[in-house]
Write a protein that holds these residues in place. Sequence first.
Motif, PDB file in Angstrom:
ATOM      1  N   ALA A 156       0.821  -1.216   0.000  1.00 53.12           N
ATOM      2  CA  ALA A 156       0.000   0.000   0.000  1.00 53.12           C
ATOM      3  C   ALA A 156       0.855   1.267   0.000  1.00 53.12           C
ATOM      4  O   ALA A 156       0.328   2.361  -0.206  1.00 53.12           O
ATOM      5  CB  ALA A 156      -0.916  -0.010   1.223  1.00 53.12           C
ATOM      6  N   GLU A 157       2.156   1.153   0.265  1.00 55.64           N
ATOM      7  CA  GLU A 157       2.998   2.351   0.365  1.00 55.64           C
ATOM      8  C   GLU A 157       3.463   2.817  -1.019  1.00 55.64           C
ATOM      9  O   GLU A 157       3.801   1.982  -1.867  1.00 55.64           O
ATOM     10  CB  GLU A 157       4.212   2.071   1.259  1.00 55.64           C
ATOM     11  N   PRO A 158       3.534   4.111  -1.227  1.00 54.95           N
ATOM     12  CA  PRO A 158       3.852   4.621  -2.568  1.00 54.95           C
ATOM     13  C   PRO A 158       5.258   4.275  -3.055  1.00 54.95           C
ATOM     14  O   PRO A 158       5.479   4.154  -4.255  1.00 54.95           O
ATOM     15  CB  PRO A 158       3.695   6.142  -2.424  1.00 54.95           C
ATOM     16  N   GLY A 159       6.226   4.104  -2.140  1.00 56.22           N
ATOM     17  CA  GLY A 159       7.601   3.813  -2.580  1.00 56.22           C
ATOM     18  C   GLY A 159       7.833   2.356  -2.943  1.00 56.22           C
ATOM     19  O   GLY A 159       8.886   2.000  -3.473  1.00 56.22           O
ATOM     20  N   THR A 160       6.844   1.487  -2.648  1.00 53.30           N
ATOM     21  CA  THR A 160       7.088   0.047  -2.788  1.00 53.30           C
ATOM     22  C   THR A 160       7.301  -0.373  -4.238  1.00 53.30           C
ATOM     23  O   THR A 160       8.172  -1.200  -4.526  1.00 53.30           O
ATOM     24  CB  THR A 160       5.938  -0.743  -2.116  1.00 53.30           C
ATOM     25  N   ALA A 161       6.550   0.195  -5.167  1.00 51.70           N
ATOM     26  CA  ALA A 161       6.668  -0.230  -6.573  1.00 51.70           C
ATOM     27  C   ALA A 161       8.107  -0.088  -7.061  1.00 51.70           C
ATOM     28  O   ALA A 161       8.636  -0.986  -7.732  1.00 51.70           O
ATOM     29  CB  ALA A 161       5.717   0.578  -7.444  1.00 51.70           C
ATOM     30  N   SER A 162       8.766   1.007  -6.692  1.00 50.40           N
ATOM     31  CA  SER A 162      10.142   1.195  -7.180  1.00 50.40           C
ATOM     32  C   SER A 162      11.093   0.217  -6.474  1.00 50.40           C
ATOM     33  O   SER A 162      12.017  -0.314  -7.094  1.00 50.40           O
ATOM     34  CB  SER A 162      10.571   2.648  -7.033  1.00 50.40           C
ATOM     35  N   ILE A 163      10.852  -0.070  -5.194  1.00 45.77           N
ATOM     36  CA  ILE A 163      11.708  -1.030  -4.474  1.00 45.77           C
ATOM     37  C   ILE A 163      11.589  -2.422  -5.106  1.00 45.77           C
ATOM     38  O   ILE A 163      12.572  -3.148  -5.252  1.00 45.77           O
ATOM     39  CB  ILE A 163      11.310  -1.088  -2.976  1.00 45.77           C
ATOM     40  N   LEU A 164      10.373  -2.782  -5.523  1.00 44.34           N
ATOM     41  CA  LEU A 164      10.121  -4.141  -6.038  1.00 44.34           C
ATOM     42  C   LEU A 164      10.735  -4.375  -7.417  1.00 44.34           C
ATOM     43  O   LEU A 164      10.880  -5.527  -7.843  1.00 44.34           O
ATOM     44  CB  LEU A 164       8.611  -4.427  -6.104  1.00 44.34           C
ATOM     45  N   GLN A 165      11.120  -3.285  -8.101  1.00 42.13           N
ATOM     46  CA  GLN A 165      11.740  -3.467  -9.431  1.00 42.13           C
ATOM     47  C   GLN A 165      13.045  -4.237  -9.328  1.00 42.13           C
ATOM     48  O   GLN A 165      13.494  -4.853 -10.281  1.00 42.13           O
ATOM     49  CB  GLN A 165      11.989  -2.105 -10.086  1.00 42.13           C
ATOM     50  N   ARG A 166      13.674  -4.166  -8.154  1.00 43.03           N
ATOM     51  CA  ARG A 166      14.951  -4.834  -7.942  1.00 43.03           C
ATOM     52  C   ARG A 166      14.695  -6.165  -7.234  1.00 43.03           C
ATOM     53  O   ARG A 166      14.860  -6.272  -6.026  1.00 43.03           O
ATOM     54  CB  ARG A 166      15.794  -3.954  -7.028  1.00 43.03           C
ATOM     55  N   GLY A 167      14.218  -7.187  -7.956  1.00 44.09           N
ATOM     56  CA  GLY A 167      14.127  -8.529  -7.355  1.00 44.09           C
ATOM     57  C   GLY A 167      12.801  -8.900  -6.737  1.00 44.09           C
ATOM     58  O   GLY A 167      12.678  -9.973  -6.145  1.00 44.09           O
ATOM     59  N   GLY A 168      11.798  -8.019  -6.843  1.00 47.10           N
ATOM     60  CA  GLY A 168      10.486  -8.354  -6.292  1.00 47.10           C
ATOM     61  C   GLY A 168      10.453  -8.244  -4.777  1.00 47.10           C
ATOM     62  O   GLY A 168      11.306  -7.599  -4.166  1.00 47.10           O
ATOM     63  N   GLN A 169       9.436  -8.892  -4.175  1.00 46.08           N
ATOM     64  CA  GLN A 169       9.248  -8.798  -2.722  1.00 46.08           C
ATOM     65  C   GLN A 169      10.342  -9.542  -1.964  1.00 46.08           C
ATOM     66  O   GLN A 169      10.945 -10.501  -2.461  1.00 46.08           O
ATOM     67  CB  GLN A 169       7.902  -9.426  -2.317  1.00 46.08           C
ATOM     68  N   ARG A 170      10.572  -9.121  -0.739  1.00 43.30           N
ATOM     69  CA  ARG A 170      11.246  -9.994   0.225  1.00 43.30           C
ATOM     70  C   ARG A 170      10.267 -11.107   0.591  1.00 43.30           C
ATOM     71  O   ARG A 170       9.080 -10.831   0.831  1.00 43.30           O
ATOM     72  CB  ARG A 170      11.600  -9.215   1.484  1.00 43.30           C
ATOM     73  N   VAL A 171      10.761 -12.335   0.660  1.00 39.02           N
ATOM     74  CA  VAL A 171       9.896 -13.461   1.018  1.00 39.02           C
ATOM     75  C   VAL A 171      10.390 -14.210   2.252  1.00 39.02           C
ATOM     76  O   VAL A 171       9.664 -15.049   2.788  1.00 39.02           O
ATOM     77  CB  VAL A 171       9.716 -14.445  -0.165  1.00 39.02           C
ATOM     78  N   ALA A 172      11.609 -13.918   2.706  1.00 36.35           N
ATOM     79  CA  ALA A 172      12.123 -14.597   3.903  1.00 36.35           C
ATOM     80  C   ALA A 172      13.299 -13.818   4.475  1.00 36.35           C
ATOM     81  O   ALA A 172      13.948 -13.037   3.767  1.00 36.35           O
ATOM     82  CB  ALA A 172      12.567 -16.021   3.564  1.00 36.35           C
ATOM     83  N   THR A 173      13.549 -14.067   5.762  1.00 38.77           N
ATOM     84  CA  THR A 173      14.633 -13.406   6.504  1.00 38.77           C
ATOM     85  C   THR A 173      15.433 -14.453   7.263  1.00 38.77           C
ATOM     86  O   THR A 173      14.852 -15.355   7.875  1.00 38.77           O
ATOM     87  CB  THR A 173      14.050 -12.414   7.540  1.00 38.77           C
ATOM     88  N   LEU A 174      16.754 -14.318   7.231  1.00 42.43           N
ATOM     89  CA  LEU A 174      17.643 -15.152   8.051  1.00 42.43           C
ATOM     90  C   LEU A 174      18.477 -14.208   8.903  1.00 42.43           C
ATOM     91  O   LEU A 174      19.270 -13.427   8.363  1.00 42.43           O
ATOM     92  CB  LEU A 174      18.542 -15.991   7.139  1.00 42.43           C
TER      93      LEU A 174
END
Length: 288
Positions: free
Chosen positions: A202-220
Amino acid sequence: MSNNAFASHAFEQDITPAVRVWLAEQQAAGFGPDQLLKSLLDAGWGEAAARHLLAMPAKIAANDSPLPPPLPVPWPAHAGERLALDAGDRQVNAITVLQDPPLLVLEGLLSREECLALIDAAAPRMSRSLTVDVKTGGEETNQARTSEGMFFERGESALISRIEARIGALLGWPVQNGEGLQVLRYGPGAEYKPHYDYFDPAEPGTASILQRGGQRVATLVMYLNEPEAGGATVFPDAALAVVPKCGNAVFFSYSQPHAVSRTLHGGAPVISGEKWIATKWLREREFI
Ligand code: PD2
Ligand code: ZN
């Protein structure tokens, strides 16, 4: 600003993703407005704010945007069936296994020498931690995160490459889908307030962040030392606290960038000593 505008803003601040999920679950379970009002008042809500929440159309209260479809996520082969998991050049023990959220506490992912070598390589490059600003897609300092940090480039040294290859083998996820390893240092009093690691659609900056590899899906999150007291990684939705131990790690995944993932987590304040961690965030696709 009119009084009304101010009041409405204050109410919306209280309507967190967790509250939306709670409300949707309660409504689905058949609780009516009177029972929900009582629950909210019992939980300390003001009556006006509670009535405002309950008066919202059900779809908006449940979520501003529809629940995104689940994405594939990493998970180690045989986790939950066997203690020892194959990480390529070593075996790692999964000593705690949760299903909701999907989460593992891992023992012996790094050797003590590797932990010390990571700290030594990171220490001269530390600066005040930034977080991604979801409003703009840029970076900002954040009062919720009072640690210092740095990023290694993916594959920037033999040590980093070896650890990244091990993580890829363990999780069955391409090394190229990983962000560069981030090292954080927390001194006494420093903490990382509870948050989600995915980018809020829902955040406006997310679309540009997702251009580089899509969503984060996991954390280690890998622990590089042991603070004298404090500094656990906490998961409020799972009532779980993972106490840092050098070489151990906590892994969790989120197939949907939404509070239904139950992956709210934070770094509790360090009480004494210091805490060092290295975090690997995994994306859907190649992170360039
Ligand atoms: O330091 C931690 O325990 C912690 C807590 C929450 C780390 C992270 N998030 C992270 O690196 O995302
Ligand atoms: Zn986090």
